[in-house]
Design an enzyme around this catalytic site. Sequence first.
Site, PDB file in Angstrom:
ATOM      1  N   ARG A  12       0.872  -1.176   0.000  1.00 33.10           N
ATOM      2  CA  ARG A  12       0.000   0.000   0.000  1.00 33.10           C
ATOM      3  C   ARG A  12       0.910   1.227   0.000  1.00 33.10           C
ATOM      4  O   ARG A  12       1.986   1.211   0.627  1.00 33.10           O
ATOM      5  CB  ARG A  12      -0.876   0.040   1.260  1.00 33.10           C
ATOM      6  CG  ARG A  12      -1.999  -0.952   1.262  1.00 33.10           C
ATOM      7  CD  ARG A  12      -3.101  -0.580   0.254  1.00 33.10           C
ATOM      8  NE  ARG A  12      -4.236  -1.491   0.301  1.00 33.10           N
ATOM      9  CZ  ARG A  12      -4.446  -2.499  -0.562  1.00 33.10           C
ATOM     10  NH1 ARG A  12      -3.606  -2.722  -1.556  1.00 33.10           N
ATOM     11  NH2 ARG A  12      -5.509  -3.264  -0.441  1.00 33.10           N
TER      12      ARG A  12
ATOM     13  N   HIS B 299      -1.664   0.395  -9.862  1.00 32.40           N
ATOM     14  CA  HIS B 299      -2.276  -0.582  -8.945  1.00 32.40           C
ATOM     15  C   HIS B 299      -2.869  -1.768  -9.727  1.00 32.40           C
ATOM     16  O   HIS B 299      -4.070  -2.010  -9.669  1.00 32.40           O
ATOM     17  CB  HIS B 299      -3.361   0.111  -8.094  1.00 32.40           C
ATOM     18  CG  HIS B 299      -3.682  -0.637  -6.824  1.00 32.40           C
ATOM     19  ND1 HIS B 299      -3.982  -0.013  -5.640  1.00 32.40           N
ATOM     20  CD2 HIS B 299      -3.773  -1.963  -6.553  1.00 32.40           C
ATOM     21  CE1 HIS B 299      -4.235  -0.910  -4.713  1.00 32.40           C
ATOM     22  NE2 HIS B 299      -4.111  -2.106  -5.238  1.00 32.40           N
TER      23      HIS B 299
ATOM     24  N   GLU C 282      -3.926   7.483  -4.421  1.00 32.55           N
ATOM     25  CA  GLU C 282      -4.268   6.994  -5.767  1.00 32.55           C
ATOM     26  C   GLU C 282      -5.573   7.610  -6.262  1.00 32.55           C
ATOM     27  O   GLU C 282      -6.486   7.807  -5.456  1.00 32.55           O
ATOM     28  CB  GLU C 282      -4.413   5.461  -5.723  1.00 32.55           C
ATOM     29  CG  GLU C 282      -3.102   4.790  -5.373  1.00 32.55           C
ATOM     30  CD  GLU C 282      -3.227   3.277  -5.220  1.00 32.55           C
ATOM     31  OE1 GLU C 282      -4.299   2.726  -5.533  1.00 32.55           O
ATOM     32  OE2 GLU C 282      -2.252   2.661  -4.787  1.00 32.55           O
TER      33      GLU C 282
HETATM   34  P1  NAP Z   1      -0.767 -11.482   4.688  1.00 32.92           P
HETATM   35  O1  NAP Z   1      -0.598 -12.917   4.347  1.00 32.92           O
HETATM   36  O2  NAP Z   1      -1.617 -11.107   5.831  1.00 32.92           O
HETATM   37  O3  NAP Z   1       0.692 -10.859   4.865  1.00 32.92           O
HETATM   38  C1  NAP Z   1       0.924  -9.631   5.446  1.00 32.92           C
HETATM   39  C2  NAP Z   1       2.295  -9.690   6.061  1.00 32.92           C
HETATM   40  O4  NAP Z   1       2.636  -8.411   6.577  1.00 32.92           O
HETATM   41  C3  NAP Z   1       2.408 -10.688   7.203  1.00 32.92           C
HETATM   42  O5  NAP Z   1       3.520 -11.507   6.984  1.00 32.92           O
HETATM   43  C4  NAP Z   1       2.643  -9.812   8.428  1.00 32.92           C
HETATM   44  O6  NAP Z   1       3.471 -10.516   9.323  1.00 32.92           O
HETATM   45  C5  NAP Z   1       3.350  -8.630   7.784  1.00 32.92           C
HETATM   46  N1  NAP Z   1       3.313  -7.433   8.624  1.00 32.92           N
HETATM   47  C6  NAP Z   1       2.239  -6.810   9.105  1.00 32.92           C
HETATM   48  N2  NAP Z   1       2.632  -5.746   9.844  1.00 32.92           N
HETATM   49  C7  NAP Z   1       3.994  -5.723   9.786  1.00 32.92           C
HETATM   50  C8  NAP Z   1       4.984  -4.902  10.329  1.00 32.92           C
HETATM   51  N3  NAP Z   1       4.655  -3.862  11.115  1.00 32.92           N
HETATM   52  N4  NAP Z   1       6.299  -5.152  10.054  1.00 32.92           N
HETATM   53  C9  NAP Z   1       6.633  -6.181   9.272  1.00 32.92           C
HETATM   54  N5  NAP Z   1       5.724  -7.022   8.725  1.00 32.92           N
HETATM   55  C10 NAP Z   1       4.424  -6.791   8.997  1.00 32.92           C
HETATM   56  O7  NAP Z   1      -1.357 -10.696   3.441  1.00 32.92           O
HETATM   57  P2  NAP Z   1      -1.070 -10.945   1.893  1.00 32.92           P
HETATM   58  O8  NAP Z   1      -2.162 -11.741   1.312  1.00 32.92           O
HETATM   59  O9  NAP Z   1       0.314 -11.375   1.708  1.00 32.92           O
HETATM   60  O10 NAP Z   1      -1.257  -9.430   1.365  1.00 32.92           O
HETATM   61  C11 NAP Z   1      -0.361  -8.431   1.811  1.00 32.92           C
HETATM   62  C12 NAP Z   1      -0.815  -7.070   1.356  1.00 32.92           C
HETATM   63  O11 NAP Z   1      -0.563  -6.890  -0.041  1.00 32.92           O
HETATM   64  C13 NAP Z   1      -2.316  -6.785   1.462  1.00 32.92           C
HETATM   65  O12 NAP Z   1      -2.686  -6.449   2.783  1.00 32.92           O
HETATM   66  C14 NAP Z   1      -2.486  -5.621   0.503  1.00 32.92           C
HETATM   67  O13 NAP Z   1      -2.260  -4.408   1.194  1.00 32.92           O
HETATM   68  C15 NAP Z   1      -1.381  -5.834  -0.513  1.00 32.92           C
HETATM   69  N6  NAP Z   1      -1.916  -6.188  -1.823  1.00 32.92           N
HETATM   70  C16 NAP Z   1      -1.698  -5.351  -2.858  1.00 32.92           C
HETATM   71  C17 NAP Z   1      -2.186  -5.680  -4.110  1.00 32.92           C
HETATM   72  C18 NAP Z   1      -1.935  -4.791  -5.277  1.00 32.92           C
HETATM   73  O14 NAP Z   1      -2.753  -4.788  -6.195  1.00 32.92           O
HETATM   74  N7  NAP Z   1      -0.845  -4.059  -5.315  1.00 32.92           N
HETATM   75  C19 NAP Z   1      -2.922  -6.842  -4.306  1.00 32.92           C
HETATM   76  C20 NAP Z   1      -3.130  -7.661  -3.211  1.00 32.92           C
HETATM   77  C21 NAP Z   1      -2.611  -7.336  -1.967  1.00 32.92           C
HETATM   78  P3  NAP Z   1       3.468 -10.209  10.891  1.00 32.92           P
HETATM   79  O15 NAP Z   1       2.043 -10.047  11.283  1.00 32.92           O
HETATM   80  O16 NAP Z   1       4.170 -11.362  11.482  1.00 32.92           O
HETATM   81  O17 NAP Z   1       4.254  -8.955  11.016  1.00 32.92           O
HETATM   82  C1  8YV Z   2      -7.214  -4.822  -5.869  1.00 27.09           C
HETATM   83  C2  8YV Z   2      -5.700  -5.067  -3.793  1.00 27.09           C
HETATM   84  O1  8YV Z   2      -6.733  -4.113  -6.958  1.00 27.09           O
HETATM   85  O2  8YV Z   2      -6.542  -7.105  -3.002  1.00 27.09           O
HETATM   86  C3  8YV Z   2      -6.067  -6.022  -2.710  1.00 27.09           C
HETATM   87  O3  8YV Z   2      -5.850  -5.671  -1.532  1.00 27.09           O
HETATM   88  O4  8YV Z   2      -5.107  -4.067  -3.556  1.00 27.09           O
HETATM   89  C4  8YV Z   2      -6.006  -5.403  -5.210  1.00 27.09           C
HETATM   90  O5  8YV Z   2      -6.106  -6.779  -5.422  1.00 27.09           O
HETATM   91  C5  8YV Z   2      -8.163  -3.909  -5.224  1.00 27.09           C
HETATM   92  O6  8YV Z   2      -7.934  -3.584  -3.949  1.00 27.09           O
HETATM   93  C6  8YV Z   2      -9.565  -4.376  -5.465  1.00 27.09           C
HETATM   94  O7  8YV Z   2     -10.403  -3.536  -4.840  1.00 27.09           O
END
Ligand code: NAP
Ligand code: 8YV
Length: 320
Positions: A237, A284, A266
């Site tokens: 994010r 994004h 954004e």
């Molecule tokens: P997840 O499995 O919950 O992973 C999140 C990770 O962040 C966990 O390993 C958590 O570990 C770590 N974390 C949280 N707070 C932290 C801190 N203060 N310091 C270090 N590590 C920390 O979630 P995910 O499915 O991998 O998704 C992660 C994130 O990617 C989503 O929340 C979203 O914001 C982003 N995302 C972006 C897109 C995009 O389109 N760009 C798409 C999908 C997701 P600990 O709790 O052990 O710290």
């Molecule tokens: C999407 C994302 O683009 O899953 C998330 O957290 O950031 C992306 O997969 C978007 O948020 C869909 O609303």
Amino acid sequence: MPSSTGTDGTVLQVCPLLPTLETALAEHHRVVRLAELPDPDAYLRDHGDEVVAAVTSARIGVSNELMDALPGLRAIVHFGVGYETTDVARARARGIDVSNTPDVLTDCVADLAVGALIDVMRRLSAADRFVRRGAWLQDAFPLAAKVSGKRVGILGLGRIGRAIARRLEGFDVELLYCSRTPVEDVSYRRVSSPTELAAECDALVVAVSGGGATQGLVSASVLDALGPQGCLVNVSRGSVIDEPALVNALTGGGIAGAALDVFADEPRVPKDLLDLDTVVLLPHIASATHETREAMGELTFRNLHRFMTEGSLLTPVPEH
Ligand code: NAP
Ligand code: 8YV
């Protein structure tokens, strides 16, 4: 459709969603699309108490104001894995269940992160611009940085972070990570802080969850530790990075480059980044493939449908 544990109340669609998801929702449930109402405030005033579930995107969530206008709300269903746009603690305190769409987007986000890492280090987008503007006719493109064999730090070794790391193993990269909880079943070295991680790696990939707890986690001092040869990739994010500090680091040569899929405000991108050849700017799109968006839509629908028919969600967000 409703069973003994189900409900036939109204489903509020908070924002535009994937067309196939909108169709499925409307076919099976009584859906009101907030954004299409001539007077949303009047609807909420007169009918807000009829809404039992809200379907929204990870980007929009459900604001506190909207939550307050829906006294009968019992479920918030997010399209997307991030849910920091909804105050989950507040929802829980009211007995509202919350779901997201984990796992189904992990591969695509990890694929994009690795592509973005290679792009910023090998300067693929910059080289493409170089060819298009005819500069190759005058000169050779400057040398870039090797990817294979480098040290890469993953900030946040969750589902997506681990998928990124797995892919990078194929590049013989040395992997380090930082997350609050140690991850037991990996051989990557864990370091204790984002600054230490940045200091020890050639490229820092940010994959933590968003929200208050990670706001500004990649601070000016983390960027400083990454250093003039270091590259940053962010698929998490925009809020996780101190964006003004990042702009300073990029414009002043404090870091070598960045590939950014997410931004603090954004779709607005800091003006100073637009003309920088060392930055890869993406709108994004990490989960934006036909296959993954359909899978996200399907999981969103299954969450909502199960809640409406059985009274429980399929993939509720974890307790914090
Ligand atoms: P997840 O499995 O919950 O992973 C999140 C990770 O962040 C966990 O390993 C958590 O570990 C770590 N974390 C949280 N707070 C932290 C801190 N203060 N310091 C270090 N590590 C920390 O979630 P995910 O499915 O991998 O998704 C992660 C994130 O990617 C989503 O929340 C979203 O914001 C982003 N995302 C972006 C897109 C995009 O389109 N760009 C798409 C999908 C997701 P600990 O709790 O052990 O710290
Ligand atoms: C999407 C994302 O683009 O899953 C998330 O957290 O950031 C992306 O997969 C978007 O948020 C869909 O609303």
